[in-house]
Motif scaffolding. Sequence first.
Motif, mmCIF file in Angstrom:
data_model
loop_
_atom_site.group_PDB
_atom_site.id
_atom_site.type_symbol
_atom_site.label_atom_id
_atom_site.label_comp_id
_atom_site.label_asym_id
_atom_site.label_seq_id
_atom_site.Cartn_x
_atom_site.Cartn_y
_atom_site.Cartn_z
ATOM 1 N N TYR A 1 0.830 -1.205 0.000
ATOM 2 C CA TYR A 1 0.000 0.000 0.000
ATOM 3 C C TYR A 1 0.868 1.259 0.000
ATOM 4 C CZ TYR A 1 -3.739 -3.263 0.951
ATOM 5 O OH TYR A 1 -4.617 -4.319 0.861
ATOM 6 N N ALA A 2 1.505 1.479 -1.137
ATOM 7 C CA ALA A 2 2.309 2.686 -1.321
ATOM 8 C C ALA A 2 1.950 3.312 -2.654
ATOM 9 C CB ALA A 2 3.797 2.358 -1.272
ATOM 10 N N VAL A 3 1.746 4.630 -2.635
ATOM 11 C CA VAL A 3 1.482 5.408 -3.852
ATOM 12 C C VAL A 3 2.519 6.520 -3.896
ATOM 13 C CG1 VAL A 3 -0.160 6.851 -5.103
ATOM 14 C CG2 VAL A 3 -0.979 4.880 -3.782
ATOM 15 N N ILE A 4 3.376 6.481 -4.896
ATOM 16 C CA ILE A 4 4.465 7.455 -5.018
ATOM 17 C C ILE A 4 4.257 8.265 -6.283
ATOM 18 C CG2 ILE A 4 6.961 7.716 -5.312
ATOM 19 C CD1 ILE A 4 7.331 5.265 -3.588
ATOM 20 N N GLY A 5 4.244 9.594 -6.145
ATOM 21 C CA GLY A 5 3.923 10.486 -7.251
ATOM 22 C C GLY A 5 5.057 10.660 -8.250
ATOM 23 N N ASP A 6 4.763 11.431 -9.289
ATOM 24 C CA ASP A 6 5.741 11.700 -10.351
ATOM 25 C C ASP A 6 6.933 12.481 -9.815
ATOM 26 O OD1 ASP A 6 3.855 10.527 -11.988
ATOM 27 O OD2 ASP A 6 3.155 12.424 -12.858
ATOM 28 N N HIS A 7 8.105 12.233 -10.411
ATOM 29 C CA HIS A 7 9.339 12.991 -10.134
ATOM 30 C C HIS A 7 9.818 12.853 -8.680
ATOM 31 C CE1 HIS A 7 9.353 15.043 -14.035
ATOM 32 N NE2 HIS A 7 8.067 15.272 -13.868
ATOM 33 N N ARG B 1 12.291 2.368 3.768
ATOM 34 C CA ARG B 1 11.129 1.499 3.974
ATOM 35 C C ARG B 1 9.885 2.384 3.888
ATOM 36 N NH1 ARG B 1 14.922 -1.133 3.357
ATOM 37 N NH2 ARG B 1 15.707 -2.915 4.577
ATOM 38 N N CYS B 2 9.000 2.073 2.971
ATOM 39 C CA CYS B 2 7.828 2.923 2.716
ATOM 40 C C CYS B 2 6.600 2.038 2.542
ATOM 41 C CB CYS B 2 8.058 3.780 1.474
ATOM 42 S SG CYS B 2 6.645 4.796 0.993
ATOM 43 N N SER B 3 5.670 2.087 3.506
ATOM 44 C CA SER B 3 4.446 1.286 3.418
ATOM 45 C C SER B 3 3.251 2.108 3.867
ATOM 46 C CB SER B 3 4.568 0.028 4.279
ATOM 47 O OG SER B 3 4.667 0.359 5.651
ATOM 48 N N GLU B 4 2.077 1.758 3.329
ATOM 49 C CA GLU B 4 0.816 2.423 3.680
ATOM 50 C C GLU B 4 0.967 3.943 3.621
ATOM 51 O OE1 GLU B 4 -0.928 0.840 7.294
ATOM 52 O OE2 GLU B 4 0.070 -1.071 6.949
ATOM 53 N N THR B 5 1.627 4.407 2.585
ATOM 54 C CA THR B 5 1.987 5.827 2.482
ATOM 55 C C THR B 5 1.648 6.363 1.102
ATOM 56 O OG1 THR B 5 3.690 5.787 4.178
ATOM 57 C CG2 THR B 5 3.973 7.408 2.428
ATOM 58 N N ILE B 6 1.139 7.597 1.082
ATOM 59 C CA ILE B 6 0.807 8.306 -0.155
ATOM 60 C C ILE B 6 1.741 9.503 -0.262
ATOM 61 C CG2 ILE B 6 -0.998 9.521 -1.438
ATOM 62 C CD1 ILE B 6 -2.972 7.965 0.559
ATOM 63 N N MET B 7 2.393 9.635 -1.390
ATOM 64 C CA MET B 7 3.391 10.684 -1.589
ATOM 65 C C MET B 7 3.075 11.409 -2.896
ATOM 66 S SD MET B 7 7.517 9.968 -1.672
ATOM 67 C CE MET B 7 7.355 8.890 -0.245
#
Length: 347
Positions: free
Chosen positions: A284-290, A298-304
Amino acid sequence: MKALLLAGGLGTRLRPLTENLPKPMALIGNRPWLEHLILHLKSEGIADFVIAVKHYPEMIRDYLGDGTSLGVRIQYAVEETLLGTAGAIKNAQEFLDDRFLVVNADIVHQVAIQPLLDFHLEHGGAVTIGLTEVKDPSQYGVVEQDPFGQIVRFVEKPSKEEAPSNRINAGIYVMEKTVLEWIPKGEEVSIERETFPLLIEKGMRVYGKVIDGYWLDMGTKERYRKVHWDLLERKFRLPLGGKEEENGIWIGENTKIGSGVLFVPPVLIGNRVKIGDRSVIGPYAVIGDHCEIGQNVRCSETIMWNRCRVHNATQLKNCIFGYDLELGSKHILYEAVMNRWAGGLQG
């Protein structure tokens, strides 16, 4: 039919993400929700839009323009002061046809519009309200209907035991322009609490129909996360950018992935992202453009959102980060919601 999108809300419960941003422009799956909404309504056969704007209207104008880039036509009705939902509709009167669709643009949904319009034409009343059914109606305004779907009354936040139904206003309406005669010009008026009860009192015939499809008010941080988890689980079938490299792992264009990176699905990675060696992204990770992710992150359950930068060995869980945020190395953040505004929405 022309659609009026109500996009003037302040989005106070989503702050700091919406501190300098119209709430409908919050990213859903790495694209502004308002863009997704217009494209969905376009797929439903609507090509003419009026957007009611108040909070940072130039950001919506700069991003969407006249709609040419999306293959639609867009006009803008600007509120000089806060007018409420009904006041915003009245303020857009000059742009509207004799019958039109109204959509609350900060509610995330993906529903079929034609059945709502067909029902409206069938009953011949002044308004048809799209309804959605909820498990607990005590936090909403609930409708009571007769056997033919006509709304008899609204009950505001009843207890579960006293609720006449579990059906609530979904923020989608088909309206006749004659309704606007009952809304005073230039005043703050709520369509839910004032206009609809007045129309019922005056015998204007207000109907309701349960909509089919996904619906969720993203007005809180918890619901904003839920929209994304539903998106990643494909309970919400919004189109995702990039290519599905494996089951539940979407990777955007021109993204560079270091050695030993582990993706734990579901994960959505935007375009032109850099991810350092031995980082673990998901679940559950959403990482934006650029965005730039360092090594051993470590990146989980995170929206960026777009253009964020995370330095080496930082751990993130259940966080939401707005545009252009930079995090130093070896930070440990849990349930952080942070925003640093530094530029426009493009890119």
